[in-house]
Design a protein around this motif. Structure first.
Motif, PDB file in Angstrom:
ATOM      1  N   ALA A   1       0.728  -1.532  -0.336  1.00 49.49           N
ATOM      2  CA  ALA A   1       0.153  -0.168   0.120  1.00 49.49           C
ATOM      3  C   ALA A   1       0.812   1.463   0.098  1.00 49.49           C
ATOM      4  CB  ALA A   1      -0.268  -0.121   0.834  1.00 49.49           C
ATOM      5  N   MET A   2       0.153   2.794  -0.671  1.00 52.32           N
ATOM      6  CA  MET A   2       1.079   3.896  -0.031  1.00 52.32           C
ATOM      7  C   MET A   2      -0.004   4.321   0.395  1.00 52.32           C
ATOM      8  SD  MET A   2       1.933   5.206  -4.068  1.00 52.32           S
ATOM      9  CE  MET A   2       0.350   6.294  -4.706  1.00 52.32           C
ATOM     10  N   ASP A   3       0.233   5.729   0.711  1.00 50.86           N
ATOM     11  CA  ASP A   3      -0.578   6.904   1.011  1.00 50.86           C
ATOM     12  C   ASP A   3       0.297   7.898   1.197  1.00 50.86           C
ATOM     13  OD1 ASP A   3      -2.854   4.987   1.703  1.00 50.86           O
ATOM     14  OD2 ASP A   3      -2.856   5.675   4.163  1.00 50.86           O
ATOM     15  N   VAL A   4      -0.110   8.948   0.394  1.00 52.07           N
ATOM     16  CA  VAL A   4       0.709  10.767   0.377  1.00 52.07           C
ATOM     17  C   VAL A   4       0.177  11.431   1.278  1.00 52.07           C
ATOM     18  CG1 VAL A   4       1.135  12.345  -0.880  1.00 52.07           C
ATOM     19  CG2 VAL A   4       0.519  10.063  -1.848  1.00 52.07           C
ATOM     20  N   LEU A   5       1.184  11.908   2.151  1.00 49.81           N
ATOM     21  CA  LEU A   5      -0.093  12.464   3.096  1.00 49.81           C
ATOM     22  C   LEU A   5       0.881  13.720   3.157  1.00 49.81           C
ATOM     23  CD1 LEU A   5       1.639  10.719   6.645  1.00 49.81           C
ATOM     24  CD2 LEU A   5      -0.732  10.198   4.629  1.00 49.81           C
ATOM     25  N   PHE A   6       0.171  14.936   3.177  1.00 45.23           N
ATOM     26  CA  PHE A   6      -0.054  16.640   2.994  1.00 45.23           C
ATOM     27  C   PHE A   6       0.335  17.113   4.587  1.00 45.23           C
ATOM     28  CE2 PHE A   6       0.046  18.046  -1.381  1.00 45.23           C
ATOM     29  CZ  PHE A   6       0.796  17.013  -1.555  1.00 45.23           C
ATOM     30  N   PRO A   7       0.674  18.494   4.008  1.00 43.11           N
ATOM     31  CA  PRO A   7       0.256  19.340   5.019  1.00 43.11           C
ATOM     32  C   PRO A   7      -0.986  19.843   4.967  1.00 43.11           C
ATOM     33  CG  PRO A   7       2.030  20.409   4.263  1.00 43.11           C
ATOM     34  CD  PRO A   7       1.792  18.855   3.684  1.00 43.11           C
ATOM     35  N   GLY A   8      -1.353  20.104   6.737  1.00 43.69           N
ATOM     36  CA  GLY A   8      -2.747  20.765   7.093  1.00 43.69           C
ATOM     37  C   GLY A   8      -3.628  19.701   7.343  1.00 43.69           C
ATOM     38  N   ILE A   9      -4.114  18.429   5.909  1.00 43.83           N
ATOM     39  CA  ILE A   9      -5.091  17.893   5.496  1.00 43.83           C
ATOM     40  C   ILE A   9      -4.676  16.144   6.253  1.00 43.83           C
ATOM     41  CG2 ILE A   9      -6.531  19.562   4.282  1.00 43.83           C
ATOM     42  CD1 ILE A   9      -5.049  17.785   1.802  1.00 43.83           C
ATOM     43  N   GLY A  10      -3.342  15.645   6.290  1.00 46.76           N
ATOM     44  CA  GLY A  10      -2.943  14.387   6.380  1.00 46.76           C
ATOM     45  C   GLY A  10      -3.115  13.961   4.456  1.00 46.76           C
ATOM     46  N   GLU A  11      -4.271  12.399   4.491  1.00 48.70           N
ATOM     47  CA  GLU A  11      -3.691  11.701   4.208  1.00 48.70           C
ATOM     48  C   GLU A  11      -4.639  11.993   2.302  1.00 48.70           C
ATOM     49  OE1 GLU A  11      -5.918   7.652   1.705  1.00 48.70           O
ATOM     50  OE2 GLU A  11      -5.827   7.648   3.810  1.00 48.70           O
ATOM     51  N   ILE A  12      -3.864  12.251   1.683  1.00 46.97           N
ATOM     52  CA  ILE A  12      -4.565  12.856   0.262  1.00 46.97           C
ATOM     53  C   ILE A  12      -5.079  12.044  -1.010  1.00 46.97           C
ATOM     54  CG2 ILE A  12      -2.557  14.001  -0.789  1.00 46.97           C
ATOM     55  CD1 ILE A  12      -4.135  17.175  -1.902  1.00 46.97           C
ATOM     56  N   ILE A  13      -3.528  11.006  -1.176  1.00 51.77           N
ATOM     57  CA  ILE A  13      -3.721   9.956  -2.038  1.00 51.77           C
ATOM     58  C   ILE A  13      -3.991   8.757  -1.289  1.00 51.77           C
ATOM     59  CG2 ILE A  13      -2.770   9.122  -3.629  1.00 51.77           C
ATOM     60  CD1 ILE A  13      -1.869  11.654  -5.079  1.00 51.77           C
ATOM     61  N   GLY A  14      -4.615   7.917  -1.563  1.00 60.56           N
ATOM     62  CA  GLY A  14      -3.961   6.589  -1.331  1.00 60.56           C
ATOM     63  C   GLY A  14      -4.476   5.451  -2.332  1.00 60.56           C
ATOM     64  N   GLY A  15      -3.426   4.468  -2.346  1.00 57.50           N
ATOM     65  CA  GLY A  15      -3.146   2.876  -3.273  1.00 57.50           C
ATOM     66  C   GLY A  15      -2.742   2.594  -3.200  1.00 57.50           C
ATOM     67  N   SER A  16      -1.635   1.401  -4.206  1.00 54.54           N
ATOM     68  CA  SER A  16      -1.385   0.077  -3.980  1.00 54.54           C
ATOM     69  C   SER A  16      -0.996  -0.495  -5.118  1.00 54.54           C
ATOM     70  CB  SER A  16      -2.249  -0.387  -3.025  1.00 54.54           C
ATOM     71  OG  SER A  16      -3.098  -1.644  -4.026  1.00 54.54           O
ATOM     72  N   GLN A  17       0.006  -1.272  -5.088  1.00 60.56           N
ATOM     73  CA  GLN A  17       0.287  -2.869  -5.647  1.00 60.56           C
ATOM     74  C   GLN A  17      -1.057  -3.634  -5.707  1.00 60.56           C
ATOM     75  OE1 GLN A  17       4.257  -4.107  -6.876  1.00 60.56           O
ATOM     76  NE2 GLN A  17       3.187  -5.704  -7.740  1.00 60.56           N
ATOM     77  N   ARG A  18      -1.750  -3.647  -7.022  1.00 65.18           N
ATOM     78  CA  ARG A  18      -2.782  -4.829  -6.674  1.00 65.18           C
ATOM     79  C   ARG A  18      -2.723  -6.043  -6.940  1.00 65.18           C
ATOM     80  NH1 ARG A  18      -5.339  -0.068  -5.342  1.00 65.18           N
ATOM     81  NH2 ARG A  18      -6.053   1.341  -6.856  1.00 65.18           N
ATOM     82  N   GLU A  19      -2.842  -6.885  -6.019  1.00 66.53           N
ATOM     83  CA  GLU A  19      -2.993  -8.603  -6.126  1.00 66.53           C
ATOM     84  C   GLU A  19      -2.785  -9.158  -7.326  1.00 66.53           C
ATOM     85  OE1 GLU A  19      -1.132 -11.019  -5.220  1.00 66.53           O
ATOM     86  OE2 GLU A  19      -0.793 -11.059  -3.139  1.00 66.53           O
ATOM     87  N   ASP A  20      -2.037 -10.350  -8.172  1.00 60.35           N
ATOM     88  CA  ASP A  20      -2.687  -9.968  -9.513  1.00 60.35           C
ATOM     89  C   ASP A  20      -1.845 -11.668  -9.812  1.00 60.35           C
ATOM     90  OD1 ASP A  20       0.709 -11.219  -9.960  1.00 60.35           O
ATOM     91  OD2 ASP A  20       0.474  -9.120  -8.969  1.00 60.35           O
ATOM     92  N   ASN A  21      -2.503 -12.391  -7.893  1.00 57.45           N
ATOM     93  CA  ASN A  21      -2.339 -14.164  -7.567  1.00 57.45           C
ATOM     94  C   ASN A  21      -3.678 -14.230  -7.288  1.00 57.45           C
ATOM     95  OD1 ASN A  21      -2.164 -16.256  -6.407  1.00 57.45           O
ATOM     96  ND2 ASN A  21      -0.144 -16.163  -7.080  1.00 57.45           N
TER      97      ASN A  21
END
Length: 478
Positions: free
Chosen positions: A391-411
């Motif tokens: 997983a990956m979350d991009v965190l910004f000042p003032g608001i916290g998480e702005i983007i949430g994502g991941s590599q998807r399970e392909d198996n």
């Protein structure tokens, strides 16, 4: 094509040329030497001043020219005699499209609270603050489409009505044509959704991701940009029941590629706003500075343009969830028990934890990766340790998480195991599972809540103020 807009007229060289203005009156004032009308048509934060001589128009006509009335003015574009503008219009004729009763028009030339303006959302775009926000919102939306188009992505329209719950949260708005007074029942007494329009339960979508993945498995790189809905009974400054999501999905992208794209994407669209919304951003920056004058020094915000340029010019800090927990455990707020929520491996980080990492520790945007599997969605690819997911979350000042994502399970087997683990009926997403059986590939994606982006770029404090007509619990007036 119609008359030139005020934005274009303000950029012209005055030569007494004939011009036509159409817009709404912001202010009118009269002196013994002239009548001044400030007109705005929404194309710019700036008004254009139109000037008439005393006695040029009847008193009856001038009584209809009030704040909020809509006019067509013809005249000559001349150099301004006053300060603050280069040009003005010497009026030849005034035509009143619509009047605004001075006693009942709620937007008089004074400062109004944001709470009051939410009560008159049908009129608030006429204010400087909200017209600026809506122009910036437009610029950001255009920048999103331009960014993905320029990089070979295809815009995919995913369903608004869906039978799947992408997040597994269950907080969805039901869509039905059943008569609520005469609900059909099964022999067991349950509602018989086979009698409904779609022959099954249906809801408004919380995400276009699952369908977006299907597109990526054929077109390689797609993105969605559409409305999403969450029936979450939340009255915070960061939540809406209806909002817009941007969700790219990319075949052959792994976690590192996903992070690279997210960082480049958000920097590029913010850069576009900085370049193309200078006047509106300057206005909002001054507005925030005025608000900050009444706050203690330690509570004042970073100047808006400085904050935006800082994000654009600095590389985002990247670290794992486990490394972030170690930092939080060693932090002064944790040791002094100043965090409201406890810190420990396995927690779902709260906004206060995310903002500490961004604003206090690293003092720059942060990308966190490899979260515990228990706190993330079923579709995220399992790491080799079996404990965390990519997983990956991009965190910004003032608001916290702005983007949430991941590599998807392909198996296929691993994904099916996770589906059972979280209690999803595989039959409801058989089509999603089949993509792992027929030509599976590594793929990744993320979601960006568009209003969170607009909130950050405009510096506004409440997400209800960055969408034209906000939807939240007990509010669907407009």
């Amino acid at each position: 094509m119609g008359p030139l807009q005020i934005k274009e007229l303000l950029q012209q060289t005055p030569d007494a040329q004939s011009v036509t203005l159409k817009g709404w009156v912001r202010t009118k004032r009269e002196s013994k030497n002239a009548i001044f009308i400030a007109l705005n048509d929404g194309s710019t934060i700036h008004n254009i001043q139109a000037v008439a001589a005393p006695g040029q128009f009847s008193a009856e006509l001038l009584l209809t020219v009030t704040t909020g009335s809509c006019l067509k003015i013809t005249g000559q574009l001349v150099a301004s005699q006053g300060s603050g503008q280069a040009v003005e219009v010497k009026i030849d004729d005034i035509f009143v499209y619509g009047t605004a009763d001075v006693d009942s028009y709620p937007l008089q030339p004074k400062r109004h609270s944001l709470e009051f303006l939410r009560e008159i959302a049908h009129l608030r775009p006429r204010t400087n603050t909200f017209s600026a926000i809506l122009r910036i919102r437009h610029a950001l939306a255009f920048a999103v489409h331009k960014y993905y188009n320029d990089r070979g992505f295809f815009y995919l329209h995913t369903p608004i009505i869906t039978a799947s719950d992408a997040e597994g949260a269950g907080e969805m708005f039901r869509v039905t044509t059943l008569d609520l007074e005469k609900l059909p029942r099964t022999d067991e007494g349950d509602i018989n959704f086979k009698e409904d329009f779609f022959g099954r339960e249906a809801n408004l979508t919380v995400s276009g991701q699952l369908e977006g993945e299907l597109g990526a498995m054929a077109l390689s790189k797609i993105y969605t940009f559409g409305p999403t809905f969450r029936a979450e009974n939340s009255n915070t400054t960061r939540h809406l029941a209806e909002f817009w999501m941007i969700e790219p999905e990319m075949a052959f992208f792994e976690l590192e590629d996903n992070m690279d794209l997210a960082e480049d994407f958000i920097k590029t669209v913010i850069s576009y706003a900085l370049e193309n919304c200078k006047d509106d951003l300057a206005f909002l920056e001054n507005r925030l500075a005025e608000e900050d004058k009444n706050k203690p020094q330690n509570e004042r915000s970073i100047p808006l343009l400085e904050k935006l340029n800082f994000v654009v010019e600095n590389a985002f800090e990247r670290l794992t969830y486990t490394e972030a927990i170690d930092i939080l455990l060693k932090s002064k707020p944790h040791k002094e028990k100043k965090f409201q929520y406890p810190v420990g491996w396995g927690i779902d980080l709260s906004s206060e934890h995310e903002r500490y990492l961004v604003e206090k520790h690293f003092k720059k945007p942060v990308i966190l990766t490899n979260y515990p599997r228990e706190i993330k969605s079923f579709y995220m690819k399992l790491d080799d340790d079996g404990k965390t997911v990519r997983a990956m979350d991009v965190l910004f000042p003032g608001i916290g998480e702005i983007i949430g994502g991941s590599q998807r399970e392909d198996n296929y087997e691993k994904l099916l195991e996770r589906v059972h683990e979280v209690g999803i009926d595989p039959e409801t997403i058989w089509w999603y599972l089949e993509t792992r059986k027929f030509g599976t590939a590594p793929h990744s994606g993320f979601g960006l809540g568009f209003e969170r982006l607009v909130l950050f770029v405009t510096g506004m404090a409440n997400i209800r103020d960055v969408i034209p007509f906000p939807r939240y619990p007990k509010s669907a007036e407009f």
